[in-house]
Scaffold this motif. Structure first.
Motif, mmCIF file in Angstrom:
data_model
loop_
_atom_site.group_PDB
_atom_site.id
_atom_site.type_symbol
_atom_site.label_atom_id
_atom_site.label_comp_id
_atom_site.label_asym_id
_atom_site.label_seq_id
_atom_site.Cartn_x
_atom_site.Cartn_y
_atom_site.Cartn_z
ATOM 1 N N TRP A 98 5.552 0.503 -11.840
ATOM 2 C CA TRP A 98 5.655 -0.481 -10.761
ATOM 3 C C TRP A 98 6.774 -0.147 -9.795
ATOM 4 C CZ3 TRP A 98 1.494 -2.788 -9.832
ATOM 5 C CH2 TRP A 98 0.615 -3.121 -10.851
ATOM 6 N N GLN A 99 7.836 0.480 -10.271
ATOM 7 C CA GLN A 99 8.903 0.897 -9.365
ATOM 8 C C GLN A 99 8.388 1.960 -8.402
ATOM 9 O OE1 GLN A 99 11.828 2.122 -12.173
ATOM 10 N NE2 GLN A 99 12.743 0.088 -12.339
ATOM 11 N N LYS A 100 7.657 2.937 -8.929
ATOM 12 C CA LYS A 100 7.087 3.977 -8.067
ATOM 13 C C LYS A 100 6.052 3.387 -7.114
ATOM 14 C CE LYS A 100 7.778 7.652 -11.441
ATOM 15 N NZ LYS A 100 7.129 8.498 -12.438
ATOM 16 N N TYR A 101 5.254 2.462 -7.631
ATOM 17 C CA TYR A 101 4.232 1.821 -6.803
ATOM 18 C C TYR A 101 4.879 1.106 -5.616
ATOM 19 C CZ TYR A 101 0.503 -1.360 -5.400
ATOM 20 O OH TYR A 101 -0.431 -2.049 -4.668
ATOM 21 N N MET A 102 5.905 0.309 -5.874
ATOM 22 C CA MET A 102 6.577 -0.430 -4.812
ATOM 23 C C MET A 102 7.295 0.509 -3.846
ATOM 24 S SD MET A 102 5.608 -3.419 -5.199
ATOM 25 C CE MET A 102 6.581 -4.178 -3.923
ATOM 26 N N HIS A 103 7.842 1.594 -4.377
ATOM 27 C CA HIS A 103 8.528 2.558 -3.519
ATOM 28 C C HIS A 103 7.554 3.189 -2.525
ATOM 29 C CE1 HIS A 103 11.507 5.448 -2.250
ATOM 30 N NE2 HIS A 103 10.631 6.415 -2.454
ATOM 31 N N THR A 104 6.361 3.547 -2.986
ATOM 32 C CA THR A 104 5.393 4.178 -2.084
ATOM 33 C C THR A 104 4.830 3.173 -1.082
ATOM 34 O OG1 THR A 104 3.594 3.847 -3.665
ATOM 35 C CG2 THR A 104 4.699 5.981 -3.714
ATOM 36 N N MET A 105 4.837 1.892 -1.426
ATOM 37 C CA MET A 105 4.305 0.867 -0.526
ATOM 38 C C MET A 105 5.354 0.321 0.451
ATOM 39 S SD MET A 105 1.091 0.373 -0.859
ATOM 40 C CE MET A 105 0.902 -1.180 0.000
ATOM 41 N N LYS A 106 6.607 0.761 0.318
ATOM 42 C CA LYS A 106 7.702 0.182 1.100
ATOM 43 C C LYS A 106 7.474 0.275 2.606
ATOM 44 C CE LYS A 106 12.595 -0.142 0.399
ATOM 45 N NZ LYS A 106 13.729 0.426 -0.298
ATOM 46 N N LYS A 107 7.157 1.457 3.106
ATOM 47 C CA LYS A 107 6.959 1.629 4.554
ATOM 48 C C LYS A 107 5.734 0.862 5.039
ATOM 49 C CE LYS A 107 9.154 6.100 5.263
ATOM 50 N NZ LYS A 107 8.919 7.501 5.639
ATOM 51 N N ALA A 108 4.650 0.911 4.270
ATOM 52 C CA ALA A 108 3.441 0.182 4.663
ATOM 53 C C ALA A 108 3.724 -1.317 4.724
ATOM 54 C CB ALA A 108 2.299 0.476 3.695
ATOM 55 N N ASN A 109 4.490 -1.824 3.774
ATOM 56 C CA ASN A 109 4.839 -3.252 3.784
ATOM 57 C C ASN A 109 5.716 -3.605 4.979
ATOM 58 O OD1 ASN A 109 3.393 -3.812 1.478
ATOM 59 N ND2 ASN A 109 5.137 -3.562 0.113
ATOM 60 N N LEU A 110 6.596 -2.690 5.356
ATOM 61 C CA LEU A 110 7.448 -2.922 6.520
ATOM 62 C C LEU A 110 6.601 -3.042 7.788
ATOM 63 C CD1 LEU A 110 10.363 -3.070 7.667
ATOM 64 C CD2 LEU A 110 10.210 -0.596 7.959
ATOM 65 N N PHE A 111 5.690 -2.094 7.981
ATOM 66 C CA PHE A 111 4.817 -2.154 9.154
ATOM 67 C C PHE A 111 3.909 -3.383 9.108
ATOM 68 C CE2 PHE A 111 5.630 2.537 9.345
ATOM 69 C CZ PHE A 111 6.328 2.503 10.527
ATOM 70 N N SER A 112 3.476 -3.751 7.928
ATOM 71 C CA SER A 112 2.650 -4.940 7.780
ATOM 72 C C SER A 112 3.406 -6.196 8.200
ATOM 73 C CB SER A 112 2.185 -5.074 6.331
ATOM 74 O OG SER A 112 1.499 -6.281 6.141
ATOM 75 N N SER A 113 4.677 -6.257 7.842
ATOM 76 C CA SER A 113 5.463 -7.434 8.247
ATOM 77 C C SER A 113 5.642 -7.479 9.761
ATOM 78 C CB SER A 113 6.811 -7.448 7.531
ATOM 79 O OG SER A 113 7.630 -6.404 7.976
ATOM 80 N N TYR A 114 5.788 -6.318 10.414
ATOM 81 C CA TYR A 114 5.867 -6.295 11.881
ATOM 82 C C TYR A 114 4.573 -6.823 12.505
ATOM 83 C CZ TYR A 114 10.095 -3.397 11.741
ATOM 84 O OH TYR A 114 11.365 -2.928 11.533
ATOM 85 N N LEU A 115 3.467 -6.544 11.843
ATOM 86 C CA LEU A 115 2.175 -6.962 12.383
ATOM 87 C C LEU A 115 1.869 -8.432 12.114
ATOM 88 C CD1 LEU A 115 0.005 -3.884 11.383
ATOM 89 C CD2 LEU A 115 0.671 -4.542 13.693
ATOM 90 N N THR A 116 2.362 -8.973 11.049
ATOM 91 C CA THR A 116 1.917 -10.310 10.636
ATOM 92 C C THR A 116 2.943 -11.419 10.782
ATOM 93 O OG1 THR A 116 2.547 -9.840 8.351
ATOM 94 C CG2 THR A 116 0.260 -9.384 8.982
ATOM 95 N N LYS A 117 4.220 -11.121 10.776
ATOM 96 C CA LYS A 117 5.221 -12.193 10.805
ATOM 97 C C LYS A 117 5.349 -12.782 12.198
ATOM 98 C CE LYS A 117 7.956 -11.128 6.804
ATOM 99 N NZ LYS A 117 9.276 -10.868 6.287
ATOM 100 N N ARG A 118 5.536 -14.092 12.233
ATOM 101 C CA ARG A 118 5.666 -14.829 13.480
ATOM 102 C C ARG A 118 6.893 -14.429 14.278
ATOM 103 N NH1 ARG A 118 3.437 -20.585 14.350
ATOM 104 N NH2 ARG A 118 1.658 -20.114 13.080
ATOM 105 N N GLU A 119 7.952 -14.107 13.583
ATOM 106 C CA GLU A 119 9.203 -13.797 14.288
ATOM 107 C C GLU A 119 9.096 -12.551 15.173
ATOM 108 O OE1 GLU A 119 11.932 -11.719 10.994
ATOM 109 O OE2 GLU A 119 10.960 -13.574 10.325
#
Length: 187
Positions: free
Chosen positions: A85-106
């Motif tokens: 799960w640590q490796k899984y989250m590490h590989t998803m870190k950048k994708a999650n960052l871009f996802s937050s830019y796309l979806t967050k109201r702020e």
């Protein structure tokens, strides 16, 4: 009636200490249960090994070989699971960052002003596909190791069963001993 003086028993310090020690009795109980279980399994293992040794040295050799193999594969599987799960989250870190830019109201006003939605969406897709490929490899490796462990255990149980069946057929073990050794080998 308590042997502790009322003035001490009703103090804040005593109350804090009592609250800190609330779960201590269950910790002690769990510790003694764990020690008991370890001793019990150790004793059962020694007795079983001694009995199988007296019964048939070849069966003991087979059991020990499969036990050592199973311990090795289990440790490997444990190391894969521990870091999975640590490796899984590490590989998803950048994708999650871009996802937050796309979806967050702020970030909505920035998306409108700078019109970077398409750029961020493309970067998200790239990072997500990369992470998906890496995580698929991680998952496949973990699946193969777990399947290997299960296959190893199944082969071990079948070999012990057939070996014990031969000993039962030759009259070297009784039906009760057959079931006891077979049930121990399954665990």
């Amino acid at each position: 009636t308590s042997r502790i003086k009322y003035s001490i028993r009703e103090s804040d310090e005593f109350s804090k200490l009592r609250n800190e020690l609330k779960g201590f009795d269950s910790v002690i109980s769990d510790y003694y249960n764990s020690v008991y279980n370890i001793c019990y399994v150790f004793f059962l293992s020694i007795v079983s090994i001694a009995y199988v040794y007296l019964l048939n040295k070849s069966l003991l050799f087979i059991i020990l070989v499969f036990l050592i193999l199973n311990i090795g594969v289990s440790r490997w599987n444990s190391s894969l699971t521990n870091g999975f799960w640590q490796k899984y989250m590490h590989t998803m870190k950048k994708a999650n960052l871009f996802s937050s830019y796309l979806t967050k109201r702020e970030f909505a006003s920035e998306r409108k002003v700078f019109d970077y939605y398409d750029f961020i969406n493309n970067r998200f897709s790239e990072e997500f596909n990369t992470a998906k490929a890496e995580n698929s490899k991680l998952g496949l490796t973990r699946l193969i190791v777990e399947m290997g462990r299960e296959i190893l255990s199944t082969v071990f149980i079948i070999i012990v069963f057939l070996f014990l069946l031969k000993l039962l057929n030759d009259g070297k073990v009784s039906l009760g001993v057959f079931f006891v050794i077979y049930s121990i080998s399954k665990d």
